[in-house]
Scaffold this active site. Structure first.
Site, short mmCIF file in Angstrom:
data_model
loop_
_atom_site.label_atom_id
_atom_site.label_comp_id
_atom_site.label_asym_id
_atom_site.label_seq_id
_atom_site.Cartn_x
_atom_site.Cartn_y
_atom_site.Cartn_z
N ARG A 85 0.84 -1.21 0.00
CA ARG A 85 0.00 0.00 0.00
C ARG A 85 0.87 1.25 0.00
O ARG A 85 0.56 2.25 -0.64
CB ARG A 85 -0.96 0.01 1.20
CG ARG A 85 -1.71 1.33 1.33
CD ARG A 85 -3.03 1.25 2.08
NE ARG A 85 -2.97 0.47 3.30
CZ ARG A 85 -2.32 0.82 4.42
NH1 ARG A 85 -1.68 1.96 4.49
NH2 ARG A 85 -2.35 0.04 5.48
N TYR A 145 -16.28 15.68 -17.93
CA TYR A 145 -16.46 14.23 -17.90
C TYR A 145 -17.53 13.90 -16.84
O TYR A 145 -17.52 14.47 -15.74
CB TYR A 145 -15.13 13.58 -17.55
CG TYR A 145 -15.22 12.09 -17.40
CD1 TYR A 145 -15.40 11.27 -18.50
CD2 TYR A 145 -15.13 11.49 -16.14
CE1 TYR A 145 -15.50 9.90 -18.37
CE2 TYR A 145 -15.22 10.11 -16.00
CZ TYR A 145 -15.41 9.33 -17.12
OH TYR A 145 -15.50 7.97 -16.98
N ASP A 165 -7.10 17.89 -16.30
CA ASP A 165 -7.36 16.52 -16.72
C ASP A 165 -6.88 16.39 -18.17
O ASP A 165 -7.47 16.96 -19.08
CB ASP A 165 -8.88 16.26 -16.63
CG ASP A 165 -9.28 14.85 -17.07
OD1 ASP A 165 -8.52 14.21 -17.80
OD2 ASP A 165 -10.38 14.40 -16.68
N LYS A 210 -7.39 5.02 -20.49
CA LYS A 210 -7.62 5.46 -21.87
C LYS A 210 -6.34 5.30 -22.70
O LYS A 210 -5.87 4.18 -22.86
CB LYS A 210 -8.13 6.90 -21.87
CG LYS A 210 -9.23 7.16 -20.85
CD LYS A 210 -10.55 6.50 -21.21
CE LYS A 210 -11.56 6.51 -20.07
NZ LYS A 210 -11.96 7.84 -19.61
#
Ligand SMILES: *Cc1c(COP(=O)(O)O)cnc(C)c1O
Length: 440
Positions: A82, A134, A208, A233
């Site tokens: 983690r 988005y 973004d 993406k």
């Protein structure tokens, strides 16, 4: 240097991209050696994408997947995945270089990245953002406004003056997306960053960059403080993993991001880190092909009278602005038919074009945002933001472009969007009725 990279992607803009690279790794926790250019010699991004150097004991060409939750010993570089994992660190170092950043961090999704970024916000803080966001971004901001006491202003970010009217001492973050999707509106990052920082130096400008990817744009070089992307993406390119990337130059900001990632446990898994790294290596060739296919398809649709939104077309009202910031137009475009039912029929008639949300994959996708990716934005808000209900989004892949155009033509004819002539046709419903080329 503050000038924006040029559209031609000249070498100086690429050189600048590595200006702040921490070549020796002194500013970061120790990690696999970066694939660094030599002193004074800069590699182009396409080279950097594939060139990685590791310190693997067997000189493995592909970075090993450290599929281990724990690491033995006390006070070592890694103890618990983690908090840190060698495979994850490797892809982070690789991404920092490619994103022109001092530090990059990878998390479990693009929305996970935005979640980490927005954790710096406090109740009462104001966020200024766009009106064509988005869908998931819109949803998370709405959640923060409802439950976290954050004040969110949705403005038309294509107009820097609209942003200026809202920036004040309480502005904690300006959140930008360019090109927007599906309206493909361009946002002037340098102007907005300048306006924001001049009024409130502590406000964070976050961008973004999912629509362009680092191969086409480096918002940190345009004045942004944070750039984030959905690695799902273009970076991955194959729709086989979910990931998010956050990149910064400011070390303190990087530490804050890392703190949230370690605290909440959203760091990218070792296997997905490895898969992401594999995808990144082909980013340049994929984008080159996707972009040239997109250009052909955009021109094809425009020639047949449809209203097309694509920054590669000279008819795009912000063509010059886009190319002053980016090295290419990307591979997402949208067009309107003037009729929702016709649009639905086109989407259903396409065969090669898969009906799917998302983009950036090697295969081509078609969608109706108002029915799919943006359905979480209610109809009233969509109308307020001038989102045409009939808009069709195309996310262009790497297939043979003639096959793609052929399939699209057939779908347009089947849907009754065009009248058939012997070997050509023209749009009958499109709102902008330019003369159709080659139609009888
Ligand atoms: C997909 C996407 C996101 C969210 O990324 P996930 O990996 O799906 O969480 C954020 N912004 C844009 C522009 C996107 O396209």
């Amino acid at each position: 240097m503050s000038q924006a990279p040029t559209a031609s992607g000249d070498k100086s803009s690429l050189g600048k991209a590595f200006q702040k690279l921490d070549l020796e790794g002194h500013d970061l926790p120790p990690s696999p050696a970066p694939s660094s250019p030599r002193n004074g010699r800069k590699y182009a991004l396409a080279t950097e994408l594939v060139y990685t150097e590791g310190t693997d004991q067997y000189n493995a060409s592909s970075v090993p997947i450290y599929q281990s939750a724990t690491f033995k010993g006390i006070g070592n570089e890694y103890d618990y995945t983690r908090s840190g994992n060698p495979t994850r660190t490797h892809v982070e170092r690789h991404l920092a270089k490619i994103m022109s950043a001092n530090r990059a961090l990878v998390v479990s999704s693009g929305m996970g990245a935005l979640d980490v970024i927005t954790r710096v916000l406090r109740p009462g803080d104001e966020v200024i953002t766009g009106d064509d966001l988005y869908g998931g971004t819109n949803r998370l901001l709405k959640y923060l406004a409802t439950n976290g006491g954050i004040i969110v202003h949705h403005v038309d970010t294509t107009d820097p003056e609209a942003v200026r009217r809202f920036v004040n001492a309480k502005t904690a973050m300006v959140l930008l997306e360019t090109p927007t999707n599906p309206l493909i509106k361009i946002v002037d990052i340098p102007s907005i960053a300048q306006i924001t920082h001049a009024t409130n130096p502590s406000a964070i400008v976050a961008v973004d960059n999912t629509m362009l990817s680092p191969i086409l744009s480096n918002p940190l070089d345009l004045g942004a403080d944070i750039v984030y992307e959905s690695g799902t993406k273009y970076l991955s390119g194959h729709h086989d993993l979910m990931a998010g990337v956050i990149a910064v130059n400011d070390a303190a900001l990087g530490d804050k991001m890392y703190f949230s990632i370690n605290a909440s446990g959203c760091g990218l898994s070792p296997f997905d880190s490895w898969l992401l790294l594999r995808g990144i290596k082909t980013l340049a060739v994929r984008m080159e092909k996707q972009q040239s296919n997109a250009m052909r398809i955009a021109s094809f649709l425009e020639d047949h009278g449809f209203r097309v939104r694509y920054p590669g077309l000279k008819s795009h009202p912000q063509y010059d602005l886009h190319h002053s910031m980016a090295r290419g137009a990307g591979a997402v475009l949208s067009f309107e038919t003037g009729d929702v039912t016709v649009s639905e029929r086109i989407v259903e008639s396409a065969q090669l074009w898969a009906i799917s949300v998302s983009f950036g994959c090697v295969n081509s996708l078609i969608s109706m945002p108002c029915r799919m990716s943006h359905a979480s934005i209610d109809a009233k808000t969509r109308a307020e933001r001038n989102m045409p209900e009939d808009i069709i989004r195309l996310c262009v892949g790497i297939e043979d472009v003639d096959d793609l155009i052929d399939d699209l033509s057939r779908a347009l004819v089947q849907a009754g969007a065009v009248t058939v002539s012997v070997e050509n046709f023209r749009a009958i419903n499109a709102p902008s009725t330019g003369p159709a080329s080659g139609a009888s």
